[in-house]
Design an enzyme around this catalytic site. Structure first.
Site, PDB file in Angstrom:
ATOM      1  CE  LYS A 192       5.980   5.010  33.119  1.00 31.22           C
ATOM      2  NZ  LYS A 192       4.555   5.249  33.155  1.00 31.22           N
TER       3      LYS A 192
ATOM      4  CD  GLU B 279       7.701  -7.477  42.725  1.00 27.31           C
ATOM      5  OE1 GLU B 279       8.237  -6.346  42.572  1.00 27.31           O
ATOM      6  OE2 GLU B 279       6.531  -7.627  43.096  1.00 27.31           O
TER       7      GLU B 279
ATOM      8  N   GLY C 197       2.406   1.554  32.191  1.00 31.12           N
ATOM      9  CA  GLY C 197       2.946   0.202  32.016  1.00 31.12           C
ATOM     10  C   GLY C 197       1.963  -0.734  31.338  1.00 31.12           C
ATOM     11  NE  ARG C 198      -3.628   0.479  34.307  1.00 37.77           N
ATOM     12  CZ  ARG C 198      -3.084   1.277  35.207  1.00 37.77           C
ATOM     13  NH1 ARG C 198      -1.891   0.987  35.706  1.00 37.77           N
ATOM     14  NH2 ARG C 198      -3.702   2.371  35.615  1.00 37.77           N
TER      15      ARG C 198
ATOM     16  CD  GLU D 222      -1.500  -1.746  37.814  1.00 34.62           C
ATOM     17  OE1 GLU D 222      -1.043  -1.456  36.691  1.00 34.62           O
ATOM     18  OE2 GLU D 222      -0.815  -2.354  38.657  1.00 34.62           O
TER      19      GLU D 222
ATOM     20  CG  HIS E 211     -14.558 -30.371  31.243  1.00 29.48           C
ATOM     21  ND1 HIS E 211     -15.499 -31.356  31.052  1.00 29.48           N
ATOM     22  CD2 HIS E 211     -14.278 -29.859  30.013  1.00 29.48           C
ATOM     23  CE1 HIS E 211     -15.750 -31.469  29.748  1.00 29.48           C
ATOM     24  NE2 HIS E 211     -15.022 -30.565  29.103  1.00 29.48           N
TER      25      HIS E 211
ATOM     26  CE  LYS F 112       4.857  -1.364  43.300  1.00 28.97           C
ATOM     27  NZ  LYS F 112       5.094  -0.304  42.326  1.00 28.97           N
TER      28      LYS F 112
HETATM   29  O1  F6P Z   1       3.065  -2.371  40.835  1.00 31.67           O
HETATM   30  C1  F6P Z   1       2.336  -1.971  39.750  1.00 31.67           C
HETATM   31  C2  F6P Z   1       3.190  -1.514  38.622  1.00 31.67           C
HETATM   32  O2  F6P Z   1       3.595  -0.224  38.868  1.00 31.67           O
HETATM   33  C3  F6P Z   1       2.455  -1.628  37.300  1.00 31.67           C
HETATM   34  O3  F6P Z   1       1.617  -0.579  37.069  1.00 31.67           O
HETATM   35  C4  F6P Z   1       3.587  -1.763  36.344  1.00 31.67           C
HETATM   36  O4  F6P Z   1       3.172  -2.266  35.105  1.00 31.67           O
HETATM   37  C5  F6P Z   1       4.482  -2.711  37.104  1.00 31.67           C
HETATM   38  O5  F6P Z   1       4.350  -2.302  38.452  1.00 31.67           O
HETATM   39  C6  F6P Z   1       5.922  -2.717  36.703  1.00 31.67           C
HETATM   40  O6  F6P Z   1       6.513  -1.463  36.817  1.00 31.67           O
HETATM   41  P1  F6P Z   1       7.897  -1.154  36.125  1.00 31.67           P
HETATM   42  O7  F6P Z   1       7.719  -1.318  34.666  1.00 31.67           O
HETATM   43  O8  F6P Z   1       8.228   0.255  36.513  1.00 31.67           O
HETATM   44  O9  F6P Z   1       8.899  -2.135  36.651  1.00 31.67           O
END
Ligand code: F6P
Length: 545
Positions: free
Chosen positions: A205, A211, A264-265, A350, A381, A509
Protein backbone atom coordinates in the site's frame (compact mmCIF):
# COMPACT_ATOMS: atom_id res chain seq x y z
CA UNK A 1 -21.85 8.49 28.47
CA UNK A 2 -19.39 7.57 31.27
CA UNK A 3 -15.77 7.68 30.08
CA UNK A 4 -14.81 4.22 31.38
CA UNK A 5 -16.57 1.23 29.85
CA UNK A 6 -16.74 -0.40 33.26
CA UNK A 7 -18.93 2.50 34.45
CA UNK A 8 -21.64 1.71 31.89
CA UNK A 9 -24.78 0.27 33.49
CA UNK A 10 -24.76 -2.77 31.18
CA UNK A 11 -21.10 -3.47 31.95
CA UNK A 12 -21.88 -3.44 35.66
CA UNK A 13 -24.92 -5.66 35.15
CA UNK A 14 -22.78 -8.09 33.17
CA UNK A 15 -20.20 -8.16 35.97
CA UNK A 16 -22.94 -8.95 38.49
CA UNK A 17 -24.53 -11.47 36.15
CA UNK A 18 -21.20 -13.24 35.68
CA UNK A 19 -20.74 -13.48 39.45
CA UNK A 20 -24.22 -14.86 39.91
CA UNK A 21 -23.86 -17.55 37.29
CA UNK A 22 -20.16 -18.32 37.60
CA UNK A 23 -20.87 -21.85 38.85
CA UNK A 24 -23.07 -22.73 35.89
CA UNK A 25 -21.57 -25.48 33.74
CA UNK A 26 -22.22 -25.99 30.03
CA UNK A 27 -23.21 -29.54 30.89
CA UNK A 28 -25.96 -28.19 33.08
CA UNK A 29 -27.04 -25.58 30.56
CA UNK A 30 -27.50 -28.29 27.92
CA UNK A 31 -29.27 -30.59 30.38
CA UNK A 32 -31.68 -27.86 31.41
CA UNK A 33 -32.63 -26.79 27.92
CA UNK A 34 -32.98 -29.33 25.13
CA UNK A 35 -33.57 -26.45 22.71
CA UNK A 36 -30.26 -24.76 23.52
CA UNK A 37 -28.76 -25.39 20.07
CA UNK A 38 -31.77 -23.78 18.41
CA UNK A 39 -31.70 -20.78 20.73
CA UNK A 40 -28.00 -20.12 20.30
CA UNK A 41 -27.34 -20.74 16.63
CA UNK A 42 -27.78 -18.63 13.52
CA UNK A 43 -27.70 -19.56 9.84
CA UNK A 44 -26.99 -17.44 6.81
CA UNK A 45 -26.27 -18.21 3.20
CA UNK A 46 -24.64 -21.64 3.57
CA UNK A 47 -23.07 -20.83 6.94
CA UNK A 48 -24.14 -22.10 10.35
CA UNK A 49 -22.92 -20.36 13.50
CA UNK A 50 -23.44 -22.43 16.64
CA UNK A 51 -22.57 -20.58 19.83
CA UNK A 52 -24.57 -22.79 22.17
CA UNK A 53 -21.28 -24.09 23.58
CA UNK A 54 -20.36 -20.59 24.77
CA UNK A 55 -20.94 -19.95 28.48
CA UNK A 56 -23.98 -17.75 27.92
CA UNK A 57 -27.64 -17.75 28.81
CA UNK A 58 -30.51 -15.81 27.29
CA UNK A 59 -29.88 -13.19 29.97
CA UNK A 60 -26.19 -12.95 29.10
CA UNK A 61 -27.04 -12.27 25.47
CA UNK A 62 -29.69 -9.72 26.46
CA UNK A 63 -27.18 -7.84 28.59
CA UNK A 64 -24.51 -8.00 25.90
CA UNK A 65 -26.99 -6.47 23.44
CA UNK A 66 -27.73 -3.79 26.02
CA UNK A 67 -23.99 -3.10 26.26
CA UNK A 68 -23.76 -2.86 22.47
CA UNK A 69 -26.55 -0.29 22.45
CA UNK A 70 -25.01 1.70 25.31
CA UNK A 71 -21.77 1.80 23.33
CA UNK A 72 -23.79 3.11 20.33
CA UNK A 73 -22.80 0.23 18.10
CA UNK A 74 -25.53 0.99 15.57
CA UNK A 75 -24.37 4.60 15.18
CA UNK A 76 -20.74 3.54 14.82
CA UNK A 77 -21.69 0.92 12.27
CA UNK A 78 -23.54 3.56 10.24
CA UNK A 79 -20.56 5.89 10.43
CA UNK A 80 -18.17 3.24 9.19
CA UNK A 81 -20.48 2.12 6.38
CA UNK A 82 -21.06 5.66 5.12
CA UNK A 83 -17.40 6.56 4.94
CA UNK A 84 -17.05 8.82 7.94
CA UNK A 85 -13.49 9.18 9.19
CA UNK A 86 -13.75 6.49 11.84
CA UNK A 87 -9.97 6.07 11.74
CA UNK A 88 -9.50 9.31 13.65
CA UNK A 89 -5.80 9.00 14.48
CA UNK A 90 -5.02 8.83 10.75
CA UNK A 91 -7.97 11.04 9.78
CA UNK A 92 -9.33 8.46 7.33
CA UNK A 93 -12.42 6.49 6.51
CA UNK A 94 -12.31 2.68 6.70
CA UNK A 95 -14.25 1.75 3.62
CA UNK A 96 -13.41 -1.86 2.84
CA UNK A 97 -17.15 -2.36 2.28
CA UNK A 98 -16.90 -0.04 -0.74
CA UNK A 99 -14.50 -2.54 -2.32
CA UNK A 100 -17.35 -4.98 -2.79
CA UNK A 101 -20.39 -2.70 -2.87
CA UNK A 102 -22.79 -2.95 -5.81
CA UNK A 103 -24.31 0.49 -5.23
CA UNK A 104 -22.61 3.90 -5.07
CA UNK A 105 -20.83 4.78 -1.81
CA UNK A 106 -20.61 8.56 -1.75
CA UNK A 107 -17.82 9.88 0.43
CA UNK A 108 -17.58 13.62 0.86
CA UNK A 109 -19.47 14.07 -2.41
CA UNK A 110 -17.49 11.49 -4.42
CA UNK A 111 -18.68 7.99 -5.28
CA UNK A 112 -15.61 5.93 -4.40
CA UNK A 113 -16.99 2.81 -6.09
CA UNK A 114 -16.29 4.35 -9.51
CA UNK A 115 -12.56 4.09 -8.92
CA UNK A 116 -12.99 0.60 -7.50
CA UNK A 117 -14.91 -0.47 -10.61
CA UNK A 118 -12.24 0.97 -12.89
CA UNK A 119 -9.43 -0.87 -11.09
CA UNK A 120 -11.45 -4.10 -11.13
CA UNK A 121 -11.90 -3.73 -14.88
CA UNK A 122 -8.12 -3.34 -15.30
CA UNK A 123 -7.54 -6.39 -13.10
CA UNK A 124 -10.07 -8.40 -15.10
CA UNK A 125 -8.43 -7.49 -18.40
CA UNK A 126 -4.97 -8.23 -17.09
CA UNK A 127 -5.88 -11.48 -15.34
CA UNK A 128 -7.71 -12.76 -18.39
CA UNK A 129 -4.75 -11.87 -20.59
CA UNK A 130 -2.31 -13.72 -18.35
CA UNK A 131 -4.55 -16.75 -17.81
CA UNK A 132 -5.37 -17.11 -21.49
CA UNK A 133 -1.73 -16.75 -22.51
CA UNK A 134 -2.42 -13.55 -24.46
CA UNK A 135 -0.28 -11.48 -22.08
CA UNK A 136 3.12 -13.17 -22.17
CA UNK A 137 6.59 -12.64 -20.80
CA UNK A 138 9.45 -10.82 -22.52
CA UNK A 139 10.58 -13.92 -24.42
CA UNK A 140 7.07 -14.82 -25.58
CA UNK A 141 6.48 -17.57 -23.04
CA UNK A 142 3.27 -17.78 -21.02
CA UNK A 143 3.39 -16.90 -17.34
CA UNK A 144 3.29 -20.15 -15.41
CA UNK A 145 3.99 -18.60 -12.00
CA UNK A 146 3.02 -15.49 -10.08
CA UNK A 147 5.23 -14.37 -7.20
CA UNK A 148 3.55 -12.01 -4.75
CA UNK A 149 5.92 -9.88 -2.69
CA UNK A 150 4.13 -8.17 0.18
CA UNK A 151 3.77 -8.48 3.92
CA UNK A 152 0.97 -8.25 6.48
CA UNK A 153 -2.23 -7.20 4.76
CA UNK A 154 -0.47 -7.23 1.38
CA UNK A 155 0.33 -10.91 1.80
CA UNK A 156 -1.94 -12.80 4.19
CA UNK A 157 -5.29 -12.22 2.44
CA UNK A 158 -4.23 -13.28 -1.06
CA UNK A 159 -2.09 -16.07 0.43
CA UNK A 160 -5.09 -17.41 2.35
CA UNK A 161 -7.43 -17.11 -0.64
CA UNK A 162 -5.05 -18.63 -3.21
CA UNK A 163 -4.34 -21.57 -0.92
CA UNK A 164 -7.94 -22.08 0.16
CA UNK A 165 -9.36 -21.88 -3.35
CA UNK A 166 -6.73 -23.81 -5.29
CA UNK A 167 -9.32 -26.51 -5.87
CA UNK A 168 -11.50 -24.02 -7.80
CA UNK A 169 -9.03 -23.51 -10.60
CA UNK A 170 -7.53 -25.92 -13.07
CA UNK A 171 -5.88 -23.28 -15.23
CA UNK A 172 -3.73 -20.22 -14.78
CA UNK A 173 -0.38 -19.64 -13.15
CA UNK A 174 0.65 -21.05 -9.77
CA UNK A 175 0.79 -18.49 -6.97
CA UNK A 176 3.81 -18.11 -4.66
CA UNK A 177 4.17 -15.76 -1.73
CA UNK A 178 7.24 -14.29 -0.10
CA UNK A 179 6.81 -11.88 2.78
CA UNK A 180 9.72 -12.30 5.19
CA UNK A 181 12.87 -10.22 4.64
CA UNK A 182 14.85 -13.36 5.53
CA UNK A 183 16.87 -14.09 2.38
CA UNK A 184 16.10 -17.77 2.83
CA UNK A 185 12.50 -17.05 1.81
CA UNK A 186 13.14 -15.17 -1.43
CA UNK A 187 16.18 -17.26 -2.35
CA UNK A 188 14.15 -20.45 -1.89
CA UNK A 189 11.30 -19.12 -4.03
CA UNK A 190 13.53 -17.82 -6.83
CA UNK A 191 15.42 -21.12 -6.95
CA UNK A 192 12.19 -22.86 -7.87
CA UNK A 193 11.13 -20.30 -10.49
CA UNK A 194 12.19 -19.33 -14.01
CA UNK A 195 12.45 -15.60 -14.84
CA UNK A 196 11.04 -16.06 -18.36
CA UNK A 197 7.76 -17.49 -17.05
CA UNK A 198 7.37 -15.62 -13.76
CA UNK A 199 5.26 -12.54 -13.11
CA UNK A 200 6.27 -10.63 -9.98
CA UNK A 201 3.58 -8.67 -8.12
CA UNK A 202 5.00 -6.10 -5.71
CA UNK A 203 2.14 -5.46 -3.32
CA UNK A 204 2.55 -2.63 -0.84
CA UNK A 205 0.00 0.00 0.00
CA UNK A 206 2.74 2.46 0.97
CA UNK A 207 5.39 1.10 -1.40
CA UNK A 208 7.76 1.89 1.44
CA UNK A 209 7.82 -1.29 3.53
CA UNK A 210 11.39 -2.43 4.15
CA UNK A 211 10.77 -6.17 3.78
CA UNK A 212 8.74 -5.89 0.59
CA UNK A 213 11.15 -3.49 -1.09
CA UNK A 214 14.16 -5.64 -0.19
CA UNK A 215 12.44 -8.68 -1.73
CA UNK A 216 11.30 -6.63 -4.74
CA UNK A 217 14.85 -5.39 -5.42
CA UNK A 218 16.20 -8.94 -5.23
CA UNK A 219 13.47 -10.23 -7.56
CA UNK A 220 14.02 -7.36 -9.98
CA UNK A 221 17.77 -8.09 -10.11
CA UNK A 222 16.97 -11.78 -10.69
CA UNK A 223 14.67 -10.86 -13.60
CA UNK A 224 17.18 -8.39 -15.04
CA UNK A 225 19.98 -10.93 -14.99
CA UNK A 226 18.10 -13.06 -17.51
CA UNK A 227 15.74 -10.69 -19.26
CA UNK A 228 17.97 -7.59 -19.37
CA UNK A 229 16.05 -4.42 -20.26
CA UNK A 230 12.81 -6.37 -20.78
CA UNK A 231 12.58 -7.32 -17.11
CA UNK A 232 9.96 -4.66 -16.39
CA UNK A 233 7.46 -6.66 -18.45
CA UNK A 234 7.51 -9.20 -15.65
CA UNK A 235 6.71 -6.68 -12.94
CA UNK A 236 3.43 -5.35 -11.69
CA UNK A 237 2.48 -3.46 -8.55
CA UNK A 238 -0.44 -2.98 -6.20
CA UNK A 239 -0.18 0.25 -4.25
CA UNK A 240 -1.78 3.46 -3.04
CA UNK A 241 1.38 5.31 -4.12
CA UNK A 242 1.70 4.74 -7.90
CA UNK A 243 4.53 7.31 -8.23
CA UNK A 244 6.79 5.18 -6.06
CA UNK A 245 5.96 2.04 -8.04
CA UNK A 246 6.71 3.90 -11.27
CA UNK A 247 10.05 5.09 -9.87
CA UNK A 248 10.83 1.46 -8.98
CA UNK A 249 10.44 0.56 -12.63
CA UNK A 250 6.95 -0.90 -12.82
CA UNK A 251 5.26 0.03 -16.14
CA UNK A 252 2.36 2.46 -15.62
CA UNK A 253 -0.19 0.08 -17.14
CA UNK A 254 0.83 -2.64 -14.66
CA UNK A 255 0.19 -0.55 -11.54
CA UNK A 256 -3.09 -1.38 -9.83
CA UNK A 257 -4.33 1.20 -7.37
CA UNK A 258 -5.56 0.88 -3.87
CA UNK A 259 -6.46 3.78 -1.59
CA UNK A 260 -5.62 5.19 1.82
CA UNK A 261 -9.21 4.52 2.94
CA UNK A 262 -8.55 0.77 2.74
CA UNK A 263 -6.54 -0.63 5.64
CA UNK A 264 -3.97 -3.25 4.65
CA UNK A 265 -5.56 -6.01 6.73
CA UNK A 266 -8.99 -5.21 5.22
CA UNK A 267 -7.78 -5.03 1.63
CA UNK A 268 -8.23 -8.48 0.10
CA UNK A 269 -11.18 -7.32 -2.05
CA UNK A 270 -9.07 -4.51 -3.56
CA UNK A 271 -6.30 -4.99 -6.14
CA UNK A 272 -4.41 -6.68 -3.29
CA UNK A 273 -6.43 -9.69 -4.47
CA UNK A 274 -4.65 -9.59 -7.86
CA UNK A 275 -2.84 -12.92 -7.23
CA UNK A 276 -6.26 -14.50 -6.64
CA UNK A 277 -7.57 -13.14 -9.93
CA UNK A 278 -4.42 -14.37 -11.70
CA UNK A 279 -4.15 -17.81 -10.13
CA UNK A 280 -7.77 -18.71 -9.44
CA UNK A 281 -9.53 -16.50 -11.97
CA UNK A 282 -11.31 -13.15 -11.91
CA UNK A 283 -14.73 -14.82 -11.84
CA UNK A 284 -13.81 -16.61 -8.60
CA UNK A 285 -12.47 -13.35 -7.19
CA UNK A 286 -15.80 -11.69 -8.03
CA UNK A 287 -17.60 -14.51 -6.22
CA UNK A 288 -15.40 -13.95 -3.19
CA UNK A 289 -16.32 -10.26 -3.25
CA UNK A 290 -20.00 -11.17 -3.56
CA UNK A 291 -19.74 -13.36 -0.45
CA UNK A 292 -18.18 -10.51 1.48
CA UNK A 293 -20.90 -8.17 0.18
CA UNK A 294 -23.64 -10.51 1.44
CA UNK A 295 -22.18 -10.30 4.95
CA UNK A 296 -21.77 -6.51 4.66
CA UNK A 297 -25.47 -6.27 3.86
CA UNK A 298 -26.37 -8.59 6.70
CA UNK A 299 -24.15 -6.65 9.13
CA UNK A 300 -25.71 -3.36 8.02
CA UNK A 301 -29.34 -4.50 8.28
CA UNK A 302 -29.90 -7.47 10.55
CA UNK A 303 -31.13 -6.72 14.06
CA UNK A 304 -28.30 -6.96 16.55
CA UNK A 305 -29.70 -10.14 18.10
CA UNK A 306 -29.60 -11.98 14.76
CA UNK A 307 -26.50 -10.33 13.42
CA UNK A 308 -23.69 -12.87 13.10
CA UNK A 309 -20.71 -10.50 13.42
CA UNK A 310 -22.40 -8.68 16.29
CA UNK A 311 -23.05 -11.92 18.16
CA UNK A 312 -19.49 -13.13 17.58
CA UNK A 313 -17.96 -9.83 18.65
CA UNK A 314 -20.05 -9.67 21.81
CA UNK A 315 -19.18 -13.27 22.70
CA UNK A 316 -15.52 -12.35 22.55
CA UNK A 317 -16.18 -9.33 24.78
CA UNK A 318 -17.94 -11.66 27.24
CA UNK A 319 -15.05 -14.13 27.23
CA UNK A 320 -12.35 -11.49 27.53
CA UNK A 321 -13.86 -8.94 29.88
CA UNK A 322 -16.17 -11.02 32.05
CA UNK A 323 -14.71 -14.54 31.98
CA UNK A 324 -11.11 -13.25 31.94
CA UNK A 325 -9.90 -15.21 28.91
CA UNK A 326 -6.73 -13.70 27.43
CA UNK A 327 -6.46 -15.89 24.34
CA UNK A 328 -8.65 -17.42 21.64
CA UNK A 329 -7.81 -20.31 19.35
CA UNK A 330 -8.85 -20.44 15.69
CA UNK A 331 -9.08 -24.06 14.63
CA UNK A 332 -10.08 -24.68 11.02
CA UNK A 333 -10.81 -28.36 10.50
CA UNK A 334 -9.97 -27.88 6.87
CA UNK A 335 -6.46 -27.99 5.47
CA UNK A 336 -7.41 -25.40 2.86
CA UNK A 337 -7.96 -22.85 5.64
CA UNK A 338 -4.56 -23.39 7.23
CA UNK A 339 -3.64 -19.73 6.66
CA UNK A 340 -6.78 -18.50 8.39
CA UNK A 341 -5.26 -18.34 11.91
CA UNK A 342 -2.35 -16.22 10.64
CA UNK A 343 -4.76 -14.03 8.65
CA UNK A 344 -6.95 -13.51 11.72
CA UNK A 345 -3.94 -12.82 13.90
CA UNK A 346 -3.22 -9.71 11.90
CA UNK A 347 -6.87 -8.75 11.49
CA UNK A 348 -7.71 -9.10 15.16
CA UNK A 349 -4.52 -8.25 16.98
CA UNK A 350 -3.43 -5.36 14.76
CA UNK A 351 -6.96 -3.95 14.92
CA UNK A 352 -7.78 -4.30 18.60
CA UNK A 353 -4.41 -4.86 20.29
CA UNK A 354 -4.56 -1.39 21.83
CA UNK A 355 -4.43 -0.06 25.39
CA UNK A 356 -5.55 3.47 24.63
CA UNK A 357 -9.13 4.40 23.79
CA UNK A 358 -10.25 6.60 20.93
CA UNK A 359 -9.97 9.73 23.07
CA UNK A 360 -6.37 8.93 24.02
CA UNK A 361 -6.99 7.77 27.60
CA UNK A 362 -5.82 4.44 28.99
CA UNK A 363 -8.39 1.69 28.52
CA UNK A 364 -9.45 0.45 31.92
CA UNK A 365 -10.41 -2.92 30.46
CA UNK A 366 -8.77 -5.74 28.54
CA UNK A 367 -8.89 -5.57 24.74
CA UNK A 368 -7.83 -8.08 22.06
CA UNK A 369 -6.94 -11.54 23.30
CA UNK A 370 -4.03 -13.42 21.76
CA UNK A 371 -5.34 -15.06 18.59
CA UNK A 372 -3.57 -18.24 17.58
CA UNK A 373 -4.28 -21.67 16.14
CA UNK A 374 -3.70 -24.06 13.28
CA UNK A 375 -5.57 -26.51 11.10
CA UNK A 376 -7.11 -29.55 12.83
CA UNK A 377 -6.51 -32.37 13.58
CA UNK A 378 -2.78 -31.74 14.09
CA UNK A 379 -3.33 -29.56 17.14
CA UNK A 380 -5.11 -32.42 18.91
CA UNK A 381 -1.77 -34.19 19.14
CA UNK A 382 0.06 -31.11 20.36
CA UNK A 383 -1.57 -28.27 22.28
CA UNK A 384 -5.12 -29.59 22.81
CA UNK A 385 -3.89 -31.03 26.12
CA UNK A 386 -3.80 -27.44 27.40
CA UNK A 387 -7.19 -26.62 25.90
CA UNK A 388 -8.73 -29.56 27.79
CA UNK A 389 -6.86 -29.58 31.08
CA UNK A 390 -4.66 -26.47 31.27
CA UNK A 391 -5.07 -23.83 33.95
CA UNK A 392 -6.26 -21.15 31.52
CA UNK A 393 -9.49 -21.26 29.61
CA UNK A 394 -8.94 -20.63 25.92
CA UNK A 395 -12.17 -20.20 23.97
CA UNK A 396 -11.93 -21.52 20.42
CA UNK A 397 -13.56 -21.09 17.03
CA UNK A 398 -13.92 -24.42 15.24
CA UNK A 399 -14.50 -24.08 11.50
CA UNK A 400 -15.31 -26.86 9.03
CA UNK A 401 -17.06 -27.58 5.74
CA UNK A 402 -19.88 -30.09 5.28
CA UNK A 403 -18.86 -31.00 1.75
CA UNK A 404 -15.18 -31.43 0.87
CA UNK A 405 -13.81 -30.84 -2.63
CA UNK A 406 -12.18 -34.28 -2.75
CA UNK A 407 -13.73 -37.72 -3.01
CA UNK A 408 -12.13 -39.23 0.11
CA UNK A 409 -15.35 -39.58 2.05
CA UNK A 410 -13.93 -41.61 4.92
CA UNK A 411 -11.26 -38.97 5.55
CA UNK A 412 -13.87 -36.27 5.70
CA UNK A 413 -16.04 -38.28 8.08
CA UNK A 414 -13.03 -38.83 10.35
CA UNK A 415 -12.14 -35.15 10.22
CA UNK A 416 -15.66 -34.05 11.11
CA UNK A 417 -15.98 -36.72 13.80
CA UNK A 418 -12.94 -35.15 15.47
CA UNK A 419 -14.40 -31.68 15.08
CA UNK A 420 -17.66 -32.66 16.78
CA UNK A 421 -15.91 -34.74 19.43
CA UNK A 422 -13.55 -31.95 20.45
CA UNK A 423 -16.20 -29.30 20.93
CA UNK A 424 -18.35 -31.77 22.88
CA UNK A 425 -15.44 -32.87 25.07
CA UNK A 426 -14.40 -29.27 25.75
CA UNK A 427 -17.93 -28.40 26.81
CA UNK A 428 -18.88 -31.52 28.78
CA UNK A 429 -15.57 -32.60 30.21
CA UNK A 430 -15.54 -35.81 32.23
CA UNK A 431 -16.53 -36.09 35.89
CA UNK A 432 -14.74 -38.21 38.49
CA UNK A 433 -17.56 -40.77 38.43
CA UNK A 434 -17.42 -41.06 34.66
CA UNK A 435 -13.64 -41.35 34.66
CA UNK A 436 -13.70 -43.99 37.41
CA UNK A 437 -16.42 -45.98 35.63
CA UNK A 438 -14.40 -45.93 32.43
CA UNK A 439 -11.31 -47.24 34.21
CA UNK A 440 -13.34 -49.94 35.95
CA UNK A 441 -14.62 -51.07 32.58
CA UNK A 442 -11.03 -51.38 31.43
CA UNK A 443 -10.42 -53.65 34.44
CA UNK A 444 -8.10 -51.37 36.39
CA UNK A 445 -7.76 -52.19 40.12
CA UNK A 446 -9.36 -49.76 42.59
CA UNK A 447 -6.00 -48.61 43.98
CA UNK A 448 -4.82 -47.76 40.48
CA UNK A 449 -8.07 -45.93 39.73
CA UNK A 450 -7.66 -43.78 42.86
CA UNK A 451 -4.14 -42.77 41.83
CA UNK A 452 -5.06 -41.99 38.25
CA UNK A 453 -8.38 -40.32 38.88
CA UNK A 454 -7.20 -36.69 39.27
CA UNK A 455 -5.38 -36.98 35.94
CA UNK A 456 -8.37 -38.44 34.14
CA UNK A 457 -10.89 -35.76 35.12
CA UNK A 458 -11.75 -33.08 32.57
CA UNK A 459 -13.38 -29.97 34.04
CA UNK A 460 -15.05 -29.12 30.75
CA UNK A 461 -17.01 -25.86 30.52
CA UNK A 462 -14.51 -24.63 27.92
CA UNK A 463 -16.33 -22.35 25.47
CA UNK A 464 -16.28 -22.89 21.73
CA UNK A 465 -18.08 -21.52 18.70
CA UNK A 466 -18.60 -23.80 15.71
CA UNK A 467 -18.87 -22.48 12.17
CA UNK A 468 -20.02 -24.96 9.55
CA UNK A 469 -19.85 -23.95 5.91
CA UNK A 470 -21.77 -25.99 3.36
CA UNK A 471 -18.76 -25.87 1.06
CA UNK A 472 -15.55 -23.88 0.77
CA UNK A 473 -16.46 -21.85 -2.30
CA UNK A 474 -15.01 -18.43 -3.13
CA UNK A 475 -18.30 -16.94 -1.96
CA UNK A 476 -18.13 -18.77 1.37
CA UNK A 477 -14.54 -17.65 1.92
CA UNK A 478 -15.46 -14.03 1.18
CA UNK A 479 -18.32 -14.29 3.65
CA UNK A 480 -16.11 -15.83 6.32
CA UNK A 481 -13.55 -13.05 5.94
CA UNK A 482 -16.16 -10.29 6.11
CA UNK A 483 -17.75 -11.99 9.12
CA UNK A 484 -14.49 -11.70 11.03
CA UNK A 485 -13.83 -8.16 9.77
CA UNK A 486 -17.12 -6.93 11.18
CA UNK A 487 -16.76 -8.99 14.35
CA UNK A 488 -13.51 -7.13 14.99
CA UNK A 489 -15.25 -3.81 14.37
CA UNK A 490 -17.96 -4.69 16.90
CA UNK A 491 -15.32 -5.46 19.53
CA UNK A 492 -13.48 -2.23 18.77
CA UNK A 493 -16.68 -0.27 19.42
CA UNK A 494 -17.27 -1.98 22.76
CA UNK A 495 -13.61 -1.58 23.74
CA UNK A 496 -13.67 2.01 22.43
CA UNK A 497 -10.48 1.57 20.41
CA UNK A 498 -9.67 2.56 16.83
CA UNK A 499 -9.67 -0.70 14.85
CA UNK A 500 -8.01 0.87 11.83
CA UNK A 501 -4.68 2.28 12.96
CA UNK A 502 -1.54 0.36 14.00
CA UNK A 503 0.87 2.78 15.65
CA UNK A 504 2.26 -0.07 17.71
CA UNK A 505 4.24 -1.43 14.77
CA UNK A 506 6.19 1.81 14.23
CA UNK A 507 8.74 1.80 17.07
CA UNK A 508 10.36 -1.50 16.10
CA UNK A 509 10.39 -0.44 12.43
CA UNK A 510 12.24 2.81 13.12
CA UNK A 511 14.73 1.16 15.49
CA UNK A 512 15.46 -1.51 12.87
CA UNK A 513 16.07 1.26 10.33
CA UNK A 514 18.72 2.75 12.62
CA UNK A 515 20.31 -0.57 13.55
CA UNK A 516 20.67 -1.73 9.96
CA UNK A 517 23.27 1.02 9.34
CA UNK A 518 25.03 0.22 12.64
CA UNK A 519 25.51 -3.35 11.45
CA UNK A 520 27.56 -2.14 8.49
CA UNK A 521 30.56 -0.53 10.22
CA UNK A 522 33.26 -2.41 12.13
CA UNK A 523 33.13 -0.30 15.31
CA UNK A 524 31.27 -1.68 18.31
CA UNK A 525 27.97 0.02 19.13
CA UNK A 526 27.22 1.61 22.50
CA UNK A 527 24.05 3.63 21.90
CA UNK A 528 21.55 1.01 23.15
CA UNK A 529 20.89 -0.76 26.43
CA UNK A 530 23.60 -3.25 27.42
CA UNK A 531 21.62 -6.24 26.16
CA UNK A 532 21.02 -4.77 22.69
CA UNK A 533 24.63 -3.47 22.48
CA UNK A 534 25.89 -6.88 23.60
CA UNK A 535 23.79 -8.78 21.05
CA UNK A 536 24.72 -6.46 18.17
CA UNK A 537 28.42 -6.56 19.04
CA UNK A 538 28.36 -10.34 19.41
CA UNK A 539 26.73 -10.60 15.98
CA UNK A 540 29.27 -8.20 14.43
CA UNK A 541 32.16 -10.21 15.83
CA UNK A 542 30.76 -13.49 14.53
CA UNK A 543 29.21 -12.63 11.16
CA UNK A 544 31.09 -13.39 7.98
CA UNK A 545 33.26 -10.43 6.92
O1 F6P B 1 3.69 -3.03 9.72
C1 F6P B 1 2.33 -3.15 9.67
C2 F6P B 1 1.77 -2.85 8.33
O2 F6P B 1 1.69 -1.49 8.18
C3 F6P B 1 0.43 -3.52 8.13
O3 F6P B 1 -0.60 -2.82 8.70
C4 F6P B 1 0.37 -3.65 6.65
O4 F6P B 1 -0.59 -4.58 6.24
C5 F6P B 1 1.78 -4.09 6.36
O5 F6P B 1 2.57 -3.35 7.27
C6 F6P B 1 2.26 -3.87 4.96
O6 F6P B 1 2.19 -2.53 4.58
P1 F6P B 1 2.31 -2.11 3.07
O7 F6P B 1 1.18 -2.73 2.34
O8 F6P B 1 2.24 -0.61 3.06
O9 F6P B 1 3.61 -2.62 2.55
Amino acid sequence: MPSARSDLPAWQKLTEHQRAQSRLHLRELFARDPGRFRTFSLALDGMLLDYSKQRVTVETMRLLMELARECELEAWRAQMLTGERVNASEDRAALHVALRADAPVPVEGQDVTREVTAVLADMRRFARGVRSGRARGASGRVFTDVLNLGIGGSDLGPRLACDALKHCSNAGPRAHFVSNVDGAAIAGALDRLTPATTLVVVSSKTFGTQETLANARTARAWLEKKLKDKAARHLCAVTADPARALAFGVPADRIFRTWDWVGGRYSLCSAVGLPVALAIGMERFEELRAGARAIDEHFARAPLEQNLPVVMGLLEVWNVNFLGCGARAVLPYDERLRWLPAYLQQLEMESCGKSVTRDGSRAGHATAPVTWGSAGTDGQHAYFQLLHQGTSTVPADFIACCRPHHGLRSHHQALLANFFAQTEALARGMTGEEAAAGMREQGLPEAGIRGLLPHRIFDGNRPTTSILLDELTPRALGALIALYEHKVFVQSVIWNVNAFDQWGVELGKSLAGRIVSELEGGAPVSSHDSSTNGLINHYKSRKKK
